[in-house]
Write a protein that holds these residues in place. Structure first.
Motif, PDB file in Angstrom:
ATOM      1  N   PRO A 387       0.925  -1.202  -0.228  1.00 51.79           N
ATOM      2  CA  PRO A 387       0.132  -0.234   0.047  1.00 51.79           C
ATOM      3  C   PRO A 387       0.790   1.501  -0.131  1.00 51.79           C
ATOM      4  O   PRO A 387       2.119   1.213   0.325  1.00 51.79           O
ATOM      5  CB  PRO A 387      -0.790  -0.178   1.334  1.00 51.79           C
ATOM      6  CG  PRO A 387      -0.589  -1.562   1.671  1.00 51.79           C
ATOM      7  CD  PRO A 387       0.498  -2.167   1.130  1.00 51.79           C
ATOM      8  N   ALA A 388       0.332   2.293  -0.151  1.00 46.53           N
ATOM      9  CA  ALA A 388       0.880   3.676  -0.363  1.00 46.53           C
ATOM     10  C   ALA A 388       1.521   4.060   0.954  1.00 46.53           C
ATOM     11  O   ALA A 388       2.708   4.691   1.029  1.00 46.53           O
ATOM     12  CB  ALA A 388      -0.054   4.756  -0.968  1.00 46.53           C
ATOM     13  N   SER A 389       0.818   3.836   1.966  1.00 43.94           N
ATOM     14  CA  SER A 389       1.187   4.300   3.437  1.00 43.94           C
ATOM     15  C   SER A 389       0.563   3.503   4.334  1.00 43.94           C
ATOM     16  O   SER A 389      -0.151   2.430   4.026  1.00 43.94           O
ATOM     17  CB  SER A 389       0.904   5.617   3.465  1.00 43.94           C
ATOM     18  OG  SER A 389      -0.479   5.855   3.549  1.00 43.94           O
ATOM     19  N   GLY A 390       1.106   3.627   5.600  1.00 39.60           N
ATOM     20  CA  GLY A 390       0.630   3.016   6.811  1.00 39.60           C
ATOM     21  C   GLY A 390       1.104   1.670   6.908  1.00 39.60           C
ATOM     22  O   GLY A 390       0.679   0.849   7.835  1.00 39.60           O
ATOM     23  N   MET A 391       2.362   1.251   6.377  1.00 38.79           N
ATOM     24  CA  MET A 391       2.818   0.035   6.437  1.00 38.79           C
ATOM     25  C   MET A 391       3.061  -0.505   7.965  1.00 38.79           C
ATOM     26  O   MET A 391       2.992  -1.693   8.289  1.00 38.79           O
ATOM     27  CB  MET A 391       4.013  -0.148   5.652  1.00 38.79           C
ATOM     28  CG  MET A 391       4.297  -1.642   5.303  1.00 38.79           C
ATOM     29  SD  MET A 391       5.777  -1.678   4.064  1.00 38.79           S
ATOM     30  CE  MET A 391       6.271  -3.205   4.094  1.00 38.79           C
ATOM     31  N   ASP A 392       3.667   0.606   8.610  1.00 39.87           N
ATOM     32  CA  ASP A 392       3.946   0.333   9.972  1.00 39.87           C
ATOM     33  C   ASP A 392       2.803  -0.024  10.835  1.00 39.87           C
ATOM     34  O   ASP A 392       2.728  -0.641  11.879  1.00 39.87           O
ATOM     35  CB  ASP A 392       4.583   1.661  10.721  1.00 39.87           C
ATOM     36  CG  ASP A 392       6.133   1.859  10.453  1.00 39.87           C
ATOM     37  OD1 ASP A 392       6.876   0.950  11.011  1.00 39.87           O
ATOM     38  OD2 ASP A 392       6.661   2.508   9.937  1.00 39.87           O
ATOM     39  N   LEU A 393       1.714   0.395  10.566  1.00 43.45           N
ATOM     40  CA  LEU A 393       0.279   0.152  11.212  1.00 43.45           C
ATOM     41  C   LEU A 393      -0.161  -1.220  10.817  1.00 43.45           C
ATOM     42  O   LEU A 393      -0.887  -1.639  11.479  1.00 43.45           O
ATOM     43  CB  LEU A 393      -0.528   1.364  11.036  1.00 43.45           C
ATOM     44  CG  LEU A 393      -0.324   2.780  11.404  1.00 43.45           C
ATOM     45  CD1 LEU A 393      -1.252   3.639  10.937  1.00 43.45           C
ATOM     46  CD2 LEU A 393      -0.100   2.761  12.792  1.00 43.45           C
ATOM     47  N   THR A 394       0.114  -1.519   9.834  1.00 42.39           N
ATOM     48  CA  THR A 394      -0.314  -2.975   9.395  1.00 42.39           C
ATOM     49  C   THR A 394       0.444  -4.197   9.449  1.00 42.39           C
ATOM     50  O   THR A 394       0.012  -5.132   9.353  1.00 42.39           O
ATOM     51  CB  THR A 394      -0.829  -2.926   7.903  1.00 42.39           C
ATOM     52  OG1 THR A 394       0.140  -2.445   7.041  1.00 42.39           O
ATOM     53  CG2 THR A 394      -1.883  -1.764   7.668  1.00 42.39           C
ATOM     54  N   GLN A 395       1.764  -3.875   9.259  1.00 43.75           N
ATOM     55  CA  GLN A 395       2.907  -5.001   9.519  1.00 43.75           C
ATOM     56  C   GLN A 395       2.789  -5.437  10.909  1.00 43.75           C
ATOM     57  O   GLN A 395       3.351  -4.613  11.753  1.00 43.75           O
ATOM     58  CB  GLN A 395       4.068  -4.613   8.908  1.00 43.75           C
ATOM     59  CG  GLN A 395       5.154  -5.682   9.139  1.00 43.75           C
ATOM     60  CD  GLN A 395       4.803  -6.712   8.325  1.00 43.75           C
ATOM     61  OE1 GLN A 395       4.804  -6.637   6.898  1.00 43.75           O
ATOM     62  NE2 GLN A 395       5.124  -7.954   8.875  1.00 43.75           N
ATOM     63  N   PRO A 396       2.564  -6.830  11.178  1.00 42.70           N
ATOM     64  CA  PRO A 396       2.704  -7.089  12.843  1.00 42.70           C
ATOM     65  C   PRO A 396       4.182  -7.421  12.865  1.00 42.70           C
ATOM     66  O   PRO A 396       4.995  -7.554  12.170  1.00 42.70           O
ATOM     67  CB  PRO A 396       1.827  -8.460  12.470  1.00 42.70           C
ATOM     68  CG  PRO A 396       2.006  -9.006  10.961  1.00 42.70           C
ATOM     69  CD  PRO A 396       1.768  -7.870  10.247  1.00 42.70           C
ATOM     70  N   ILE A 397       4.347  -7.532  14.088  1.00 37.67           N
ATOM     71  CA  ILE A 397       5.700  -7.927  14.662  1.00 37.67           C
ATOM     72  C   ILE A 397       6.129  -9.424  14.087  1.00 37.67           C
ATOM     73  O   ILE A 397       5.267 -10.255  14.284  1.00 37.67           O
ATOM     74  CB  ILE A 397       5.686  -8.021  16.176  1.00 37.67           C
ATOM     75  CG1 ILE A 397       5.612  -6.644  16.917  1.00 37.67           C
ATOM     76  CG2 ILE A 397       7.037  -8.632  16.804  1.00 37.67           C
ATOM     77  CD1 ILE A 397       5.593  -6.404  18.025  1.00 37.67           C
ATOM     78  N   ILE A 398       7.439  -9.474  13.846  1.00 38.98           N
ATOM     79  CA  ILE A 398       7.788 -10.797  13.195  1.00 38.98           C
ATOM     80  C   ILE A 398       8.057 -11.566  14.363  1.00 38.98           C
ATOM     81  O   ILE A 398       8.704 -11.412  15.260  1.00 38.98           O
ATOM     82  CB  ILE A 398       9.222 -10.498  12.307  1.00 38.98           C
ATOM     83  CG1 ILE A 398       8.908  -9.901  11.192  1.00 38.98           C
ATOM     84  CG2 ILE A 398       9.534 -12.098  11.789  1.00 38.98           C
ATOM     85  CD1 ILE A 398       7.820  -9.995  10.392  1.00 38.98           C
ATOM     86  N   ILE A 399       7.292 -12.920  14.353  1.00 41.33           N
ATOM     87  CA  ILE A 399       7.496 -13.713  15.577  1.00 41.33           C
ATOM     88  C   ILE A 399       7.928 -15.311  14.892  1.00 41.33           C
ATOM     89  O   ILE A 399       7.244 -15.794  14.091  1.00 41.33           O
ATOM     90  CB  ILE A 399       6.175 -14.138  16.430  1.00 41.33           C
ATOM     91  CG1 ILE A 399       5.738 -12.500  17.032  1.00 41.33           C
ATOM     92  CG2 ILE A 399       6.358 -15.026  17.408  1.00 41.33           C
ATOM     93  CD1 ILE A 399       4.471 -12.889  17.688  1.00 41.33           C
ATOM     94  N   ASN A 400       9.128 -15.591  15.509  1.00 41.97           N
ATOM     95  CA  ASN A 400       9.895 -16.819  14.997  1.00 41.97           C
ATOM     96  C   ASN A 400       9.611 -18.016  15.831  1.00 41.97           C
ATOM     97  O   ASN A 400      10.139 -17.927  17.098  1.00 41.97           O
ATOM     98  CB  ASN A 400      11.261 -16.651  14.838  1.00 41.97           C
ATOM     99  CG  ASN A 400      12.010 -18.021  14.153  1.00 41.97           C
ATOM    100  OD1 ASN A 400      11.112 -18.478  13.345  1.00 41.97           O
ATOM    101  ND2 ASN A 400      13.263 -18.078  14.696  1.00 41.97           N
TER     102      ASN A 400
END
Length: 400
Positions: A387-400
């Motif tokens: 998307p054009a913006s807001g990636m920080d708001l939609t991308q979840p924390i990476i959990i291994n």
């Protein structure tokens, strides 16, 4: 329990990084590792070749337990400010026992003597520095003159390599912070950091990025661990890279031609803004602009950082307003990392940001964090698959 701290960019994570992680773990007998990594823009004044979450995955699959983001304002700064911001962040966690970093020297003693001299700045050092600066040479050359005259000519060799210079800045930062973190260094092996074509097992990140951007991906099996190659290829397939400074060329040139106030940008002085404005009117290519302006005093990396500061709206006032990062932004963790987060929560005075949408409730002065969000929004302009913006708001924390 011994906890190891690492400051990195993993841009991308390669075999040399694996070697550093393994050797550091052996020397410190650590059973947990926290990495502070740059976000979507890095210290050399460039966008990262793939996004910070993909590089977090690389780290978690390569021995790192907890990944924390270094605020953008520090990540795209000078070596001194980059190192101070990262060390201050690690120190603020209140759980780190060791900090390990690579260097060409491979020994802490020599580097520590230089760092101590630069922190203490005795009168003899100031006198040598003033004398050499009066001749018109660069600050770096004047500093080298002062150091070698006080400590001896043998020390000059430690001031000419990228990793040594950054190592000295880490040591300076720990001294200034009076930190209890114990530093150690792992000798860098393989080609020089700036080598472009030496694609051996321990190739430099610079050469790896250079060849990827040139369209040569056949060497990835040789230089990268399998997890890094897989993540890189997956990003490229989805249109999430590779990202380069050139993709922001038109935006930066537009800003410069429209009269963006460079005088208030960090590290701009001595009329440098006028040289940049003039060059911006003579070319449509960002690399041509840099080549027109760069000199021994104004290095390529310094100019790139200035242009990134203009792109992201980072001014000197923002640096003056903070004494270091004022939050802990978590990018990813595994089961060990989750336990580390619980420990940090009991010991650190900084707010831990895991839910980005509620950051205003946790951070008193949000300007540093909001610059991270803005940096990601600008970064996504180079991506075809997001998307054009807001990636920080939609991308979840990476959990291994």
């Amino acid at each position: 329990m011994s906890i190891l701290g690492i400051i990195a960019e993993y841009n991308p994570l390669h075999n040399g990084h694996i070697y550093h992680i393994e050797e550091s773990t052996k020397l410190t007998n650590s059973n947990s590792i926290v990495a502070v990594i740059s976000g979507n823009f890095v210290q050399r004044g460039e966008p990262s070749i793939i996004d910070k979450w993909s590089r977090t995955k690389m780290a978690l699959l390569s021995g790192i337990d907890l990944v924390i983001e270094l605020p953008t304002v520090y990540a795209v700064s000078t070596a001194e400010t980059f190192a101070y911001g990262a060390c201050k962040l690690l120190d603020s966690l209140r759980i780190i026992d060791f900090l390990s970093f690579g260097s060409e020297a491979g020994t802490i003693t020599w580097l520590n003597k230089i760092a101590s001299l630069l922190v203490e700045e005795p009168k003899i050092y100031k006198d040598y520095l003033k004398k050499s600066l009066s001749t018109g040479i660069t600050y770096a050359a004047a500093r080298e003159f002062a150091i070698t005259n006080i400590l001896g000519e043998n020390y000059s060799k430690f001031l000419k390599n990228s990793n040594n210079i950054l190592a000295i800045e880490y040591l300076k930062a720990l001294l200034k912070l009076n930190s209890k973190i114990k530093p150690l260094t792992i000798k860098r092996i393989g080609p020089d950091y700036n080598s472009l074509n030496d694609l051996k097992y321990f190739a430099s990140a610079t050469s790896i990025r250079h060849n990827i951007l040139k369209g040569n991906k056949s060497f990835l099996d040789k230089c990268l661990p399998p997890v890094s190659k897989e993540i890189l290829i997956n990003c490229f397939t989805k249109g999430l890279g590779p990202v380069s400074l050139e993709q922001f060329s038109s935006i930066i040139l537009y800003l410069l031609r429209s009269g963006y106030d460079l005088k208030n940008v960090f590290d701009v002085g001595e009329g440098l803004e006028n040289r940049i404005y003039k060059a911006a009117k003579m070319t449509n290519n960002i690399y041509d602009l840099i080549n027109m302006v760069k000199t021994k005093r104004y290095t390529e990396s310094r100019l790139k950082r200035i242009l990134i500061h203009a792109l992201l709206g980072i001014n000197s006032e923002l640096y003056k307003s903070f004494a270091g990062p004022n939050y802990i932004r978590v990018l990813g963790f595994n089961s060990k990392g989750l336990n580390l987060l619980k420990l940090i929560h009991t010991k650190s005075n900084l707010p831990i940001i895991t839910r980005v949408g509620s950051y205003k409730k946790s951070i008193k002065d949000c300007r540093l964090f909001e610059k991270d969000l803005f940096a990601t929004d600008i970064y996504t302009l180079a991506l075809k698959g997001k998307p054009a913006s807001g990636m920080d708001l939609t991308q979840p924390i990476i959990i291994n």
